[in-house]
Design a protein around this motif. Structure first.
Motif, short mmCIF file in Angstrom:
data_model
loop_
_atom_site.label_atom_id
_atom_site.label_comp_id
_atom_site.label_asym_id
_atom_site.label_seq_id
_atom_site.Cartn_x
_atom_site.Cartn_y
_atom_site.Cartn_z
N PRO A 1 10.45 49.36 17.48
CA PRO A 1 10.81 49.07 18.88
C PRO A 1 9.82 48.13 19.54
N GLY A 2 10.30 47.43 20.55
CA GLY A 2 9.43 46.54 21.33
C GLY A 2 9.51 46.89 22.80
N ILE A 3 8.56 46.40 23.58
CA ILE A 3 8.59 46.63 25.03
C ILE A 3 9.67 45.73 25.63
N THR A 4 10.62 46.33 26.30
CA THR A 4 11.71 45.55 26.87
C THR A 4 11.28 44.82 28.13
N SER A 5 11.78 43.60 28.29
CA SER A 5 11.45 42.81 29.47
C SER A 5 12.04 43.43 30.73
N ALA A 6 13.04 44.29 30.58
CA ALA A 6 13.64 44.93 31.75
C ALA A 6 12.61 45.70 32.56
N ILE A 7 11.64 46.25 31.88
CA ILE A 7 10.58 47.01 32.56
C ILE A 7 9.31 46.19 32.69
N ALA A 8 8.94 45.48 31.62
CA ALA A 8 7.67 44.75 31.61
C ALA A 8 7.65 43.60 32.61
N ALA A 9 8.73 42.82 32.68
CA ALA A 9 8.75 41.68 33.61
C ALA A 9 8.65 42.15 35.05
N ALA A 10 9.31 43.27 35.34
CA ALA A 10 9.21 43.83 36.69
C ALA A 10 7.78 44.27 37.00
N ALA A 11 7.13 44.91 36.01
CA ALA A 11 5.75 45.37 36.21
C ALA A 11 4.82 44.21 36.47
N TYR A 12 5.00 43.08 35.76
CA TYR A 12 4.16 41.90 35.95
C TYR A 12 4.46 41.21 37.28
N ALA A 13 5.58 41.56 37.89
CA ALA A 13 5.90 41.01 39.20
C ALA A 13 5.53 41.98 40.32
N CYS B 1 11.80 46.68 45.15
CA CYS B 1 11.42 45.26 45.22
C CYS B 1 10.53 44.99 46.43
N ALA B 2 10.62 45.85 47.44
CA ALA B 2 9.80 45.67 48.64
C ALA B 2 8.32 45.87 48.36
N LEU B 3 7.99 46.48 47.22
CA LEU B 3 6.59 46.72 46.86
C LEU B 3 5.95 45.54 46.14
N SER B 4 6.74 44.54 45.83
CA SER B 4 6.28 43.45 44.97
C SER B 4 5.01 42.76 45.46
N GLU B 5 4.96 42.43 46.74
CA GLU B 5 3.79 41.72 47.25
C GLU B 5 2.56 42.61 47.22
N LYS B 6 2.73 43.86 47.59
CA LYS B 6 1.61 44.80 47.65
C LYS B 6 1.04 45.10 46.26
N LEU B 7 1.93 45.22 45.27
CA LEU B 7 1.50 45.64 43.94
C LEU B 7 1.38 44.49 42.94
N ASP B 8 1.58 43.28 43.41
CA ASP B 8 1.47 42.13 42.50
C ASP B 8 0.03 41.96 42.05
N TRP B 9 -0.19 41.97 40.76
CA TRP B 9 -1.53 41.80 40.19
C TRP B 9 -1.59 40.57 39.29
#
Length: 495
Positions: free
Chosen positions: A118-130, A239-247
């Motif tokens: 298995p691999g890490i799906t972008s469905a979760i990882a891309a959101a986390a990086y955003a 999605c409203a958390l994106s700016e606050k949690l963007d790293w």
């Protein structure tokens, strides 16, 4: 077909960041004889594949269209039937809209053994990086992954009414082209047009882009910003958390493009450090090294000098091949040109007796003489690259020090494909040879004055200046110092 059957590993390469490749995936890739990969596997991961492994790109053909699935299936079956170990390398996770099941069905029908990694799906990882947590108990209680891609000639089959009623986070994959219809369907089913939404393009990669908006506007945002696949679209309050949690976009080298010119094996540490800080790094090896035959008879010498970590590696390789070990260096004084060379010695149980304050041959020789550690009574042997600078040797000879120079490896230049250097903020050079190899690739047809050269030392900088490059020298001749210098100058330009 051969009697002996091979094996196929269906491997998820993750969303793009090479460090998100699983340990098992990396191990399987190294043991493969054939790797069949698609376009979503990042260049940084492909660059880690050993050169002796057969690589088959099924992401596109000469017409720039995807290789048909039935042809990919045929390739896997054919290579495995030859008795080979085959890795089918797919972006993300092979079972999350990756058609991995279709490929395995054919193998099963033909009795070909297989494993799934298995691999890490972008469905979760891309959101986390955003900066978007796909679940959050204050906002939602469920997560749903939907594909917006359909077979040719078919219509989208999405139960919009059910999705709206669930009130969870919705993640749409392969939906950039079809999202206007999807957004329309969600709104018609009762979803508030002002629901938070985001699109993340090239998630986890240095060229990642994200746009946070409202559901009613996201199709327009996608069009205006020319968002292209690979991308995910997230719909939900999280999605409203994106700016606050963007790293990710706050990393010090985010948006910085770097070209690394050193040999692939020796550039790994530099490239890894830069990528961890958010830089987009293209590996462009300009030189290669090859071992030379040499004599390791050191009995008549009091001092042994190593001028590079590679020289240490080559020396000990020869030592071990000769059925000897570090005891062969008994009663010898050892000097290393810098900290990286000293670190390589430590790997073999040898602590350098001397490392100069500045990591180059000139300071090594002068400081040894000034300290009185080496006198005319000593005999010195230097293990180093063929055609290296003679400064170290000349200083010793001018001070009546008996000195023997032993060439243990040679450096050659690589003729790379031409690239547009204007795409890079900085180009790194870890040796004078890298500068010359880079120039060799361009046949003096490039405007060198446009290059910001990050150089590991003064000797390297001198070579870069000879071509007219703008040189920036690391404070010490180490990879870590080079990285620190890039961060310093890049952040200075952003201010």
């Amino acid at each position: 077909m051969a009697d002996r059957k091979g094996k196929v590993y269906l491997v998820g390469a993750g969303p793009g960041d090479e460090e998100l490749l699983t340990v098992k995936a990396a191990d399987v890739i190294k043991s493969a004889e054939v790797i069949v990969y698609d376009r979503l596997v990042s260049d940084s991961i492909l660059s880690k594949i050993p050169d002796d492994i057969e690589k088959i790109n099924v992401g596109k053909n000469a017409g720039n269209h995807p290789v048909p699935q039935h042809e990919i299936n045929r390739i896997l079956l054919g290579k495995a039937s030859e008795g080979k170990t085959v890795v089918r390398l797919k972006g993300g996770d092979p079972f999350v809209f990756g058609r991995g099941g279709e490929e395995l069905e054919l193998l099963n029908e033909n009795g070909i053994p297989f494993e799934v990694v298995p691999g890490i799906t972008s469905a979760i990882a891309a959101a986390a990086y955003a900066g978007i947590p796909v679940t959050h108990r204050d906002f939602c209680s469920s997560l749903h992954i939907i594909t917006g891609h359909v077979k040719d000639g078919e219509n989208l089959d999405i139960d919009y009414d059910s999705l709206v009623k669930l009130k969870g986070t919705l993640i749409f994959m392969m939906s950039v082209a079809s999202f206007p219809k999807i957004a329309e369907g969600l709104i018609e089913a009762g979803m508030n047009p002002d629901t938070d939404a985001a699109v993340v393009e090239n998630g986890t990669r240095p060229n990642q882009r994200k746009f946070v908006t409202k559901l009613c506007d996201i199709s327009k945002v996608i069009e205006e910003n020319q968002v292209k696949s690979p991308a995910i679209i997230v719909v939900g309050k999280v999605c409203a958390l994106s700016e606050k949690l963007d790293w990710f976009s706050k990393l010090p080298l985010y948006g910085c493009n770097v070209l690394a010119t050193g040999p692939k094996k020796t550039s790994e540490k530099l490239v890894s450090k830069l990528r961890r800080l958010g830089a987009h790094v293209l590996e462009y090896p300009c030189i290669y090294t090859e071992p030379l035959d040499f004599d390791i008879d050191i009995q008549n010498y009091s001092w042994i000098i190593f001028t590079s970590s590679l020289g240490v590696t080559m020396f000990f390789k020869k030592l071990y091949e000769s059925k000897l070990d570090s005891r062969h260096l008994y009663n010898k004084k050892i000097a290393a040109v810098g900290s990286q060379t000293a670190e390589e010695l430590l790997k073999h149980g040898i602590r350098a007796d001397f490392v100069p304050s500045k990591f180059d041959g000139k300071h090594l020789a002068k400081e040894l003489l000034r300290s009185g550690k080496i006198t005319s009574k000593d005999k010195v042997i230097i293990f180093r690259a063929k055609d290296g600078t003679r400064e170290l040797i000349d200083i010793f000879k001018n001070n009546n020090i008996s000195c023997t120079n032993v060439s243990i490896y040679a450096t050659g230049y690589i003729k790379n494909d031409r690239i547009d250097i204007s795409n890079f903020n900085y180009i790194t050079f870890t040796s004078e040879s890298c500068v010359k190899g880079f120039a060799y690739s361009f046949d003096n047809t490039v405007n060198y004055s446009r290059i910001n050269a990050i150089c590991i030392g003064q000797q390297t900088a001198k070579a870069a200046r000879a071509y007219g490059m703008n040189t920036i020298v690391s404070d010490t001749a180490t990879v870590s110092s080079m990285v620190e210098k890039i961060v310093e100058v890049y952040e200075g330009k952003k201010r």
